[in-house]
Scaffold this motif. Structure first.
Motif, short mmCIF file in Angstrom:
data_model
loop_
_atom_site.label_atom_id
_atom_site.label_comp_id
_atom_site.label_asym_id
_atom_site.label_seq_id
_atom_site.Cartn_x
_atom_site.Cartn_y
_atom_site.Cartn_z
N LEU A 216 0.83 -1.20 0.00
CA LEU A 216 0.00 0.00 0.00
C LEU A 216 0.86 1.26 0.00
O LEU A 216 0.56 2.23 -0.70
CB LEU A 216 -0.93 0.00 1.21
N ILE A 217 1.92 1.26 0.78
CA ILE A 217 2.82 2.42 0.84
C ILE A 217 3.44 2.68 -0.53
O ILE A 217 3.55 3.84 -0.97
CB ILE A 217 3.91 2.22 1.91
N GLU A 218 3.85 1.62 -1.22
CA GLU A 218 4.42 1.79 -2.55
C GLU A 218 3.42 2.44 -3.50
O GLU A 218 3.80 3.18 -4.41
CB GLU A 218 4.86 0.43 -3.12
N PHE A 219 2.14 2.18 -3.27
CA PHE A 219 1.10 2.73 -4.15
C PHE A 219 0.72 4.16 -3.75
O PHE A 219 0.71 5.06 -4.60
CB PHE A 219 -0.13 1.84 -4.10
N ASP A 220 0.43 4.38 -2.46
CA ASP A 220 -0.07 5.69 -2.03
C ASP A 220 0.14 5.84 -0.52
O ASP A 220 -0.60 5.25 0.27
CB ASP A 220 -1.56 5.82 -2.38
N LYS A 221 1.12 6.63 -0.13
CA LYS A 221 1.45 6.79 1.29
C LYS A 221 0.32 7.44 2.07
O LYS A 221 0.03 7.05 3.21
CB LYS A 221 2.74 7.61 1.44
N ASP A 222 -0.32 8.45 1.47
CA ASP A 222 -1.40 9.15 2.18
C ASP A 222 -2.58 8.21 2.42
O ASP A 222 -3.16 8.20 3.52
CB ASP A 222 -1.86 10.37 1.37
N PHE A 223 -2.94 7.44 1.41
CA PHE A 223 -4.04 6.49 1.60
C PHE A 223 -3.67 5.47 2.67
O PHE A 223 -4.52 5.10 3.50
CB PHE A 223 -4.38 5.76 0.30
N THR A 224 -2.44 5.00 2.65
CA THR A 224 -2.00 4.01 3.63
C THR A 224 -2.12 4.55 5.05
O THR A 224 -2.55 3.82 5.96
CB THR A 224 -0.55 3.58 3.36
N THR A 225 -1.77 5.80 5.24
CA THR A 225 -1.91 6.42 6.57
C THR A 225 -3.37 6.38 7.02
O THR A 225 -3.67 6.01 8.16
CB THR A 225 -1.40 7.87 6.55
N ARG A 226 -4.27 6.75 6.13
CA ARG A 226 -5.70 6.73 6.46
C ARG A 226 -6.19 5.31 6.72
O ARG A 226 -6.99 5.06 7.62
CB ARG A 226 -6.51 7.35 5.33
N PHE A 227 -5.73 4.39 5.91
CA PHE A 227 -6.11 2.98 6.03
C PHE A 227 -5.70 2.45 7.40
O PHE A 227 -6.51 1.85 8.13
CB PHE A 227 -5.45 2.19 4.90
N ASP B 262 -6.72 0.94 13.04
CA ASP B 262 -6.12 1.08 14.37
C ASP B 262 -7.13 1.68 15.35
O ASP B 262 -7.24 1.23 16.50
CB ASP B 262 -4.88 1.97 14.28
N THR B 263 -7.87 2.69 14.91
CA THR B 263 -8.90 3.31 15.75
C THR B 263 -9.96 2.28 16.14
O THR B 263 -10.38 2.20 17.30
CB THR B 263 -9.56 4.49 15.04
N PHE B 264 -10.39 1.47 15.17
CA PHE B 264 -11.39 0.46 15.49
C PHE B 264 -10.85 -0.55 16.51
O PHE B 264 -11.53 -0.87 17.49
CB PHE B 264 -11.84 -0.30 14.24
N TYR B 265 -9.63 -1.05 16.28
CA TYR B 265 -9.10 -2.07 17.19
C TYR B 265 -8.89 -1.52 18.60
O TYR B 265 -9.05 -2.23 19.59
CB TYR B 265 -7.78 -2.63 16.64
N LYS B 266 -8.55 -0.24 18.69
CA LYS B 266 -8.31 0.36 20.01
C LYS B 266 -9.60 0.74 20.72
O LYS B 266 -9.71 0.61 21.94
CB LYS B 266 -7.42 1.60 19.86
N THR B 267 -10.57 1.27 19.99
CA THR B 267 -11.74 1.88 20.63
C THR B 267 -13.06 1.19 20.30
O THR B 267 -14.06 1.44 20.97
CB THR B 267 -11.86 3.35 20.23
N GLY B 268 -13.07 0.37 19.24
CA GLY B 268 -14.31 -0.24 18.80
C GLY B 268 -15.15 0.66 17.92
O GLY B 268 -16.21 0.26 17.43
N THR B 269 -14.68 1.88 17.65
CA THR B 269 -15.39 2.82 16.80
C THR B 269 -15.24 2.41 15.33
O THR B 269 -14.12 2.27 14.83
CB THR B 269 -14.85 4.25 17.00
#
Length: 239
Positions: free
Chosen positions: A188-199, A204-211
């Protein structure tokens, strides 16, 4: 004993080749040690080319202070693995050959590296619209389960499925190679770093908070250019 210094990866790899494959025509050291990303648990990925072999094989062993993964080929078997990897859009062997450091060469490595580089540059076969729609459907189905679930244990594994399916969709629909495990993020990083950050942030937010909101939004955005979520009218195998 505790003060004995571990052999440097290239030295260990060369010793391994000299001992186990002294008559091979070529050998390449690849993997995390070549990229400068190795850790205490990293192994040595070594690709060996030996014209005297009847068939290719892979072997895991420990020696010269390192865990070693040996990928052993004759001078034609690697071509079959290049094709198999290309067909599944995960060019594992081609990447190893392309990025690898030459440990031994009797004049064959340049041409094999050229083959590997050409495969990597070409990219995987483009998905047909039929394939894109099939993938849309299965992502839509998983997302519906994710939205409707109130069971945390089930949510975790639905999210895992969504991460795999969505990363594959983003990469393959854009004609890019995919990966598994840590190579999902690397691809993913090789394709699009900004998208990867969002991905990464969304999951990560879901796994940490359930949101779930960020994951849902991200997946729907990925599908939108191809027609969005798909359920009604989809069929598979209907004549």
């Amino acid at each position: 004993m505790g003060n004995i210094k571990k052999l440097e990866p290239i030295e260990a790899a060369k010793q391994f080749i000299n001992e186990r494959f002294p008559y091979c025509q070529g050998a390449i050291l690849a993997g995390s040690v070549v990229r400068g990303e190795h850790t205490e648990t990293s192994d040595l990925d070594i690709v060996i080319f030996d014209k005297n072999l009847n068939r290719s094989y892979r072997e895991s062993l420990v020696g010269f202070d390192w865990a070693i993964e040996a990928f052993v080929h004759n001078l034609t078997s690697y071509k079959e693995y290049f094709k198999i990897d290309s067909d599944r859009a995960r060019p594992s062997l081609a990447r190893m050959v392309s990025e690898g450091i030459v440990l031994k060469d009797v004049g064959i490595i340049d041409s094999i590296k050229k083959e590997a580089n050409e495969i990597l540059i070409m990219g995987p076969e483009l998905w047909s619209m039929e394939t894109i729609n099939t993938k849309r459907y299965f992502i839509s189905d998983a997302l519906a389960d994710f939205k409707g679930s109130s069971n945390r244990a089930e949510d975790i594994f639905i999210a895992n499925t969504l991460a795999d399916l969505t990363s594959e969709f983003v990469l393959r629909s854009n004609g890019k190679w995919i990966g598994a495990s840590k190579w999902i993020v690397r691809s993913l990083i090789e394709f699009d770093k900004d998208f990867t950050t969002r991905f990464v942030e969304a999951f990560d937010t879901f796994y940490k908070t359930g949101t779930k909101g960020q994951v849902i939004q991200l997946v729907e955005e990925v599908l939108q250019p191809y027609g969005g979520l798909l359920f009604e009218g989809f069929s598979l195998g209907k004549s």
